[in-house]
Design an enzyme around this catalytic site. Structure first.
Site, PDB file in Angstrom:
ATOM      1  N   ASP A  22       0.870  -1.170   0.000  1.00  0.00           N
ATOM      2  CA  ASP A  22       0.000   0.000   0.000  1.00  0.00           C
ATOM      3  C   ASP A  22       0.918   1.235   0.000  1.00  0.00           C
ATOM      4  O   ASP A  22       2.137   1.129   0.120  1.00  0.00           O
ATOM      5  CB  ASP A  22      -0.984  -0.001   1.188  1.00  0.00           C
ATOM      6  CG  ASP A  22      -2.191   0.907   0.898  1.00  0.00           C
ATOM      7  OD1 ASP A  22      -2.143   1.668  -0.089  1.00  0.00           O
ATOM      8  OD2 ASP A  22      -3.170   0.864   1.653  1.00  0.00           O
TER       9      ASP A  22
HETATM   10  C1  BGC Z   1      -4.982   3.342   0.064  1.00  0.00           C
HETATM   11  C2  BGC Z   1      -5.185   2.276  -0.990  1.00  0.00           C
HETATM   12  C3  BGC Z   1      -5.085   2.886  -2.367  1.00  0.00           C
HETATM   13  C4  BGC Z   1      -3.741   3.568  -2.490  1.00  0.00           C
HETATM   14  C5  BGC Z   1      -3.481   4.186  -3.861  1.00  0.00           C
HETATM   15  C6  BGC Z   1      -3.724   4.156  -0.187  1.00  0.00           C
HETATM   16  O1  BGC Z   1      -3.635   5.256   0.669  1.00  0.00           O
HETATM   17  O2  BGC Z   1      -4.930   2.733   1.350  1.00  0.00           O
HETATM   18  O3  BGC Z   1      -6.421   1.638  -0.797  1.00  0.00           O
HETATM   19  O4  BGC Z   1      -5.267   1.909  -3.334  1.00  0.00           O
HETATM   20  O5  BGC Z   1      -3.655   4.595  -1.514  1.00  0.00           O
HETATM   21  O6  BGC Z   1      -4.265   5.289  -4.086  1.00  0.00           O
END
Ligand code: BGC
Length: 731
Positions: free
Chosen positions: A278
Site C-alpha cells: 500500500d
Molecule cells: C490506500 C489504498 C489505495 C492507495 C493508492 C492508499 O492510501 O490505502 O487503498 O489503493 O492509496 O491510491
C-alpha cells in the site's frame, strides 16, 4: 508462471498465450541487470498531464533508465501514451509500464459505493457495475485498478467500511468474486478489461477503535474465519494482484509479514500474481518500529514475499545492494520480477503496449446511456428501507417539500473514492425530484457538514408547512467517509438533527433519506420519523433512482450488509457474535451480559430491509435431518409475496453449530439468494449447504466441520428468524 495450483489466474489466458508470455518473461529476465529488475518493482505516483509537473521532473529520465515498472494516478490518454513511449522506446529493454488507478465504484459513470452495492445482496449486479467501470477506465488508459477492497469490518467508526461489503465473510466472499470477474472479464487480453487487486491483505478492517491506520489485534481464528475468506475467494477467482495492508498482524506489519504473504497467500493458496504494497507501506515499517532503516525495510518486505513498492522507493534505493551482499537472494528478486512481468503479459502489453490508448474508444464508451441505466438500476437495488409506517410510496399528486443540503450537492452524491467522476454528470436528488414532481420547494436547512442557523431552520419549516410530505436528506458528506475518515461519533454530523426536529415539529410527515458511507446511529430518527430510506452515496444516477423509489415505480429491496448500532458504545456489533456464559435472554436479571442503558442487539440488524410489499417464508425443509460427511444438504425455503405489489426479497440462511471444540457463533450467514415475486406468487428456493459451509478454524490449524448438531435458520434479517430446523452432521 510461478505456481498455478489453486490460483485461477491462468484461466484468463489460453495455453498458447501462456507459452508466449512465459517465453517473453524468461527472455527478459535473462537479459536484465539487477537494477533493471529492481526498477520493475518500483511504482511511482505521477500527476502527469502533458509535461513533467512538480516532483516529476526526472520522470522521463527515470523511465528511460528502467527505474520504474508501474505508475499510479496518471491522467489523460496523451500523457499516458507519452509515458509509455518513454518506457517502450527509450528504455534499454522496452518493457511497457503498467498504469494503475483506484477505480472503486465506477469511473466516469459512478455507481453506489461498494457498501451500497453489497446492500443489493446481488453479486451479479456488482459484477455488471465493475464491467462498466473496467470498460470506461481501461478506455482512459488504466490497466490496473486497486479494487476490490475486500476487508471485512464490524466497526462503523472506520471510514473505509464504505469500500467493502460489510460484516459477513460469506457475503464479502461472494462480492469479492463478482468484482474480480467484473474487472477482469473473461479474457484479460480484451481491451475492456482491467487487472484487479484484492486489498488490503490482511486484517485492516479490524483497525483498533475504528481509527484508520491503527494497530490490529486479531486472534488467528478471527483472522482465518472472518478476514481471510474474501481474499481466498478473490485468489480462487484469479485476481491478478493483491495489496498489503498498512496494519500489523501479530505485531508484524503486513508488508513484511512472511507468514501472511509467503505462508498463506503464496504458499497455502498458491497465489501466482503480484503483491503490491500500500502507499509507502514498505517505508512505514520504520515508524512501526520493526525496521531501523530503509535497507532493513526493503529486506523485510522482500523476504516476506511482497513484490511491488508503491512510492516508498526503498527497493529502488536498497535492493540492488541487498542482493549483491547476499541479504536478499537473487532468486527472490527474480520471483518478484517474474510475477510483475507475467501480470504485464496477462494485460496484453507485450503484444501492444498502446492498446489501451484509443481516444475514439474512450469517447464511444464513456458515460453512455447504457452505463447510466446500469448505474441507476444498481442504485435502486442498493436502497434499504429501514423503516416505513405507510408514508411511502408517495402518490403522484403528493405535494413534496425537500430539505437538506446533501439533496443538492453533486459532489457528495458521488461519494468518496470517485476520482473518475464529474459532478456535472450527476442528477442530484433535488434535480431528480424536480424532474418527477415539477419544481419542488427546497431549502438546504444546513450548511455542510451540518451547520444550522435560526433562518435556515425557519426556511425549512416553511417548506414543511406547505407540503404534504417533506423529504429530508441528511447524512455524511463524501469527505467524512473513506480513507483517513474515522469518526468517534457516528451520528448525523453537526446540527443536522435540529433540521429534522424543526420539520418534524410542523407535523408534516417526514421521510428521511440517509446518505452515508457507514452505519449511523439514528435512534432519534427511528423513534420520531415515519420513514427512513438509506440511499448510501448513490452516484451519477441518484436523482432518478430516488424519485422512482419514493413513488413506488421501484420497490425497495436492499438489505443491510452491516448492523446499525444504537450507539458507538455497542461496537463491535455484528450478527455472528459468540454466545456468552451469561446470556441476557432475560434482561431483568443482574449479572448477565448486557448494558444498563441500551439493548445488546443493534437498532437495525444485519440483513434488515423493508419493502412496499410483504414476504412470508412459509416453510423450511431439509432433504434429510442427517447429513453424511462429505455430502451436501439441500434446504428448501418456500417464500410467498403476500402483499399487493411485485417485489424482491432475500432468502437469508443462518447456521449455528450447537456444540463444537471451540465456541461457535449464535448464528452466522451461510447462504443467501434473491427472489423476485408478483403479488400472491410463491417460489421454492433450494440451497445446498456443503460441509465446507459448516467448517471453522480448529485447534489443528485447519478448516474442519465437526460432527454434531446444527440449527439451520431462515429469516428476514439476523434478528428476525422465522423457521429453524435441526440437522446432524454424521461422521
Ligand atoms: C490506500 C489504498 C489505495 C492507495 C493508492 C492508499 O492510501 O490505502 O487503498 O489503493 O492509496 O491510491
Amino acid at each position: 508462471m510461478t505456481g498455478t495450483g489453486k490460483s485461477a489466474l491462468g484461466t484468463y489466458v489460453d495455453e498458447q498465450r501462456r507459452e508466449t508470455i512465459a517465453d517473453r518473461v524468461e527472455e527478459l529476465l535473462s537479459e536484465m541487470t539487477v537494477e533493471e529488475k529492481v526498477g520493475q518493482l518500483n511504482q511511482r505516483s505521477v500527476s502527469f498531464v502533458m509535461g513533467p509537473e512538480d516532483g516529476n521532473e526526472d520522470l522521463e529520465a527515470a523511465i528511460a533508465d528502467g527505474e520504474i515498472g508501474s505508475v499510479l494516478n496518471a491522467e489523460g490518454l496523451e500523457a499516458k501514451q507519452h509515458l509509455q513511449e518513454f518506457a517502450v522506446e527509450e528504455s534499454r529493454l522496452g518493457i511497457p509500464l503498467l498504469m494503475a488507478f483506484d477505480v472503486i465504484h465506477g469511473y466516469r459513470t459512478v455507481f453506489p459505493t461498494p457498501l451500497g452495492q453489497a446492500a443489493t445482496w446481488e453479486p451479479d449486479l456488482a459484477e455488471r457495475a465493475e464491467r462498466v467501470a473496467a470498460t470506461e477506465a481501461s478506455a482512459d488508459g488504466h490497466h490496473w485498478t486497486f479494487a476490490p477492497m475486500v476487508d471485512v469490518s464490524r466497526d462503523p467508526r472506520w471510514g473505509r467500511v464504505m469500500e467493502g461489503a460489510g460484516e459477513s465473510p460469506v457475503l464479502g466472499s461472494a462480492f469479492a468474486r463478482a468484482r474480480v470477474r467484473g474487472f477482469q472479464g473473461e479474457d484479460l487480453t480484451e481491451a475492456d478489461t482491467m487487472l484487479a487487486c484484492a486489498k488490503h491483505f490482511a486484517g485492516y478492517g479490524a483497525s483498533e477503535a475504528g481509527r484508520d491506520y491503527n494497530t490490529v489485534n486479531v486472534a488467528e481464528t478471527a483472522l482465518r474465519e472472518r478476514h481471510l475468506p474474501p481474499f481466498e475467494a478473490a485468489v480462487e477467482e484469479g485476481v491478478a494482484t493483491v495489496m498489503n495492508a498498512f496494519n500489523t498482524i501479530e505485531r508484524i506489519p503486513a508488508s513484511g509479514n512472511e507468514d501472511l504473504v509467503s505462508g498463506v497467500l503464496k504458499g497455502e493458496w498458491d497465489f501466482a500474481g503480484a503483491m503490491v504494497s500500500d502507499w509507502n507501506s514498505f517505508g512505514e515499517q520504520l515508524p512501526h518500529g520493526v525496521a531501523a532503516d530503509e535497507r532493513e525495510a526493503a529486506k523485510l518486505a522482500m523476504l516476506a514475499g511482497s513484490d511491488i513498492d508503491m512510492v516508498s522507493e526503498v527497493l529502488l534505493e536498497e535492493l540492488p545492494d541487498l542482493v549483491r551482499d547476499g541479504d536478499v537472494p537473487e532468486s527472490r528478486l527474480d520471483d518478484a520480477v517474474e510475477r510483475v512481468l507475467w501480470v504485464k503479459g496477462l494485460a496484453g502489453l507485450f503484444e501492444d503496449p498502446y492498446r489501451y490508448f484509443e481516444e475514439e474508444r474512450r469517447k464511444a464508451v464513456t458515460l453512455t446511456e447504457d452505463h447510466r441505466e446500469t448505474a441507476r438500476e444498481v442504485a435502486e437495488r442498493s436502497f434499504v428501507l429501514l423503516k416505513n409506517e405507510g408514508v411511502l410510496p408517495l402518490t403522484e399528486d403528493t405535494e413534496v417539500g425537500l430539505v437538506g443540503a446533501l439533496a443538492d450537492s453533486a459532489e457528495d452524491t458521488l461519494g468518496a473514492w470517485a476520482w473518475g467522476g464529474e459532478p456535472e454528470d450527476v442528477t442530484t436528488i433535488r434535480a431528480g425530484l424536480d424532474d418527477h414532481f415539477g419544481d419542488v420547494p427546497y431549502a438546504p436547512g444546513y450548511d455542510l457538514p451540518g451547520e444550522v442557523t435560526a433562518e435556515s431552520l425557519d426556511e425549512a419549516r416553511d417548506i414543511a408547512e406547505e407540503a404534504d410530505v417533506v423529504v429530508a436528506v441528511v447524512g455524511e458528506p463524501a469527505d467524512m467517509v473513506g480513507e483517513a475518515a474515522s469518526r468517534a461519533h457516528i451520528d448525523l454530523p453537526g446540527d443536522q438533527r435540529r433540521l429534522l426536529e424543526a420539520v418534524h415539529e410542523t407535523e408534516t410527515p417526514v421521510v428521511a433519506l440517509l446518505m452515508n458511507g457507514r452505519p449511523l446511529a439514528v435512534e432519534w430518527l427511528d423513534d420520531h420519523l415515519p420513514a427512513i430510506l438509506d440511499v448510501w452515496h448513490p452516484g451519477t444516477e441518484a436523482g432518478p433512482a430516488i424519485a422512482r423509489t419514493l413513488t413506488g415505480e421501484v420497490v425497495p429491496s436492499g438489505h443491510l450488509p452491516m448492523s446499525f448500532p444504537y450507539t458507538e458504545g455497542q461496537i463491535p456489533v455484528a450478527h455472528d457474535r459468540l454466545p456468552t456464559g451469561r446470556p441476557a435472554e432475560d434482561s431483568e436479571e443482574d449479572y448477565v451480559s448486557k448494558y444498563l442503558d441500551v439493548p445488546n442487539d443493534p437498532l437495525y440488524a444485519f440483513g434488515h430491509g423493508e419493502s412496499y410489499t410483504d414476504f412470508a417464508f412459509t416453510d423450511l425443509t431439509l432433504a434429510s435431518d442427517a447429513f453424511p460427511s462429505g455430502k451436501a444438504l439441500e434446504a428448501t425455503v418456500t417464500i410467498e409475496n403476500t402483499g399487493d405489489v411485485a417485489g424482491r426479497d432475500v432468502v437469508q440462511l443462518y447456521v449455528q453449530d450447537l456444540v463444537g471444540s471451540r465456541s461457535r457463533p449464535e448464528k452466522e450467514l451461510v447462504a443467501f439468494e434473491t427472489v423476485e415475486l408478483e403479488p400472491d406468487e410463491t417460489a421454492e428456493v433450494t440451497v445446498e449447504i456443503d460441509e465446507d459451509d459448516l467448517a471453522f478454524w480448529t485447534d489443528d490449524e485447519k478448516w474442519a466441520a465437526e460432527p454434531g448438531e446444527f440449527d439451520l435458520m431462515v429469516g428476514h434479517a439476523a434478528d428476525d428468524i422465522v423457521h429453524t430446523e435441526r440437522f446432524t452432521l454424521v461422521e
